[in-house]
Design a protein around this motif. Structure first.
Motif, mmCIF file in Angstrom:
data_model
loop_
_atom_site.group_PDB
_atom_site.id
_atom_site.type_symbol
_atom_site.label_atom_id
_atom_site.label_comp_id
_atom_site.label_asym_id
_atom_site.label_seq_id
_atom_site.Cartn_x
_atom_site.Cartn_y
_atom_site.Cartn_z
ATOM 1 N N LYS A 38 0.819 -1.214 0.000
ATOM 2 C CA LYS A 38 0.000 0.000 0.000
ATOM 3 C C LYS A 38 0.850 1.260 0.000
ATOM 4 N N GLN A 39 1.866 1.314 0.826
ATOM 5 C CA GLN A 39 2.721 2.490 0.917
ATOM 6 C C GLN A 39 4.010 2.235 0.147
ATOM 7 N N VAL A 40 4.172 2.930 -0.940
ATOM 8 C CA VAL A 40 5.353 2.756 -1.784
ATOM 9 C C VAL A 40 6.004 4.104 -2.008
ATOM 10 N N SER A 41 7.310 4.160 -1.836
ATOM 11 C CA SER A 41 8.052 5.393 -2.066
ATOM 12 C C SER A 41 8.531 5.420 -3.515
ATOM 13 N N ILE A 42 8.129 6.462 -4.246
ATOM 14 C CA ILE A 42 8.464 6.585 -5.660
ATOM 15 C C ILE A 42 9.308 7.839 -5.871
ATOM 16 N N SER A 43 10.470 7.667 -6.456
ATOM 17 C CA SER A 43 11.335 8.818 -6.696
ATOM 18 C C SER A 43 11.512 9.110 -8.183
ATOM 19 N N ILE A 44 11.043 8.207 -9.044
ATOM 20 C CA ILE A 44 11.190 8.414 -10.480
ATOM 21 C C ILE A 44 9.895 8.965 -11.071
#
Length: 280
Positions: free
Chosen positions: A150-156
């Protein structure tokens, strides 16, 4: 209109009004039509603004439509993405160049995919988690975060995500590469046929042969490329075999690409006046 025409044309493994699949209520496609309209209108306006402001949130238009769609399952996650991006490209081209030439719209999609940035990638992950398609965790195969969390860190940005995921997802491959399959391959075939229903069938078979759907191969344990080619060439026996062997495992991503091409063909018929027959 493209969504409705697509749902009205039966093809092996795909849900339609005539041959519905148990997991996809054809009424969901009817409900999808107004959501697609709102997403495209919102995206087109956003694309026009992006021509001046160098920022874009067409992906937010797409996500809000997906959120409204979820009560019907997943009748259009991929098609809504491509339709929204194409509509944004249309608005951008009209505002930037004052004309809707196909090459300009295709070029604008690359710009607009990049303008969504990491926020667009987060929308994409949220949509996957919400709808939970069968390939949910497969993004990690391309070195991306697992979408089943559910919680995903996206940097792109969404453009980089689409390029990486294009390894197995043909919808994202189409989005990342100037819509080369929908507007570069499928559209010319649709232009050659006066009856769009026949064109939709032919285009689906052609793309299924060309792209050899990765997810379909995993579901069925084999490739159907030869049968798709025979179906494209007009072999009714091959079409019957595909109906028998595929059952309810169909080339859904291919259908999403066809819908996107169909939308442009209908746009051309309305704007240029090149009349077509929808169903025959």
């Amino acid at each position: 209109m493209a969504v409705i025409v697509d749902a009205a044309v039966p093809r092996p493994g795909l849900s339609s009004f005539e041959k519905p699949r148990k997991d996809l209520d054809p009424l969901g496609f009817a409900a999808l039509a107004p959501l697609a309209y709102e997403a495209c209108l919102c995206s087109c306006r956003d694309g026009a603004r992006a021509a001046h402001e160098n920022r874009s949130d067409w992906c937010g238009c797409w996500f809000r439509a997906v959120r409204s769609m979820r009560r019907w399952g997943n009748p259009g996650l991929g098609s809504l993405l491509l339709l929204s991006l194409q509509a944004a490209g249309l608005g951008y081209s009209y505002e930037k160049l004052r004309e809707p030439g196909l090459e300009h719209v295709m070029g604008a999609t690359r710009t607009l995919l990049g303008l969504c940035g990491p926020r667009g990638a987060k929308y994409f992950y949220d949509a996957l988690y919400m709808l939970r398609p069968s390939y949910l965790g497969r993004l990690s195969w391309a070195g991306l975060p697992d979408a089943s969390q559910k919680q995903v860190s996206i940097s792109i940005g969404l453009d980089s995500l689409a390029e990486a995921a294009s390894l197995y997802d043909v919808v994202l491959r189409d989005a990342a590469r100037l819509m080369e399959f929908s507007l570069g391959v499928a559209l010319p075939v649709l232009r050659e046929t006066q009856c769009l229903a026949a064109g939709v069938e032919k285009t689906t078979y052609l793309l299924a042969w060309m792209l050899d759907d990765f997810l379909l191969k995993r579901k069925k344990g084999r490739s159907y490329r030869e049968l798709w080619l025979q179906a494209y060439q007009g072999d009714e026996g091959a079409v019957r075999r595909l109906y028998e062997e595929l059952g309810e495992a169909g080339p859904g991503a291919i259908a999403d690409i066809v819908v996107n091409a169909l939308a442009r063909r209908l746009f051309e018929s309305l704007v240029i006046g090149d009349s077509v027959t929808l169903l025959c």
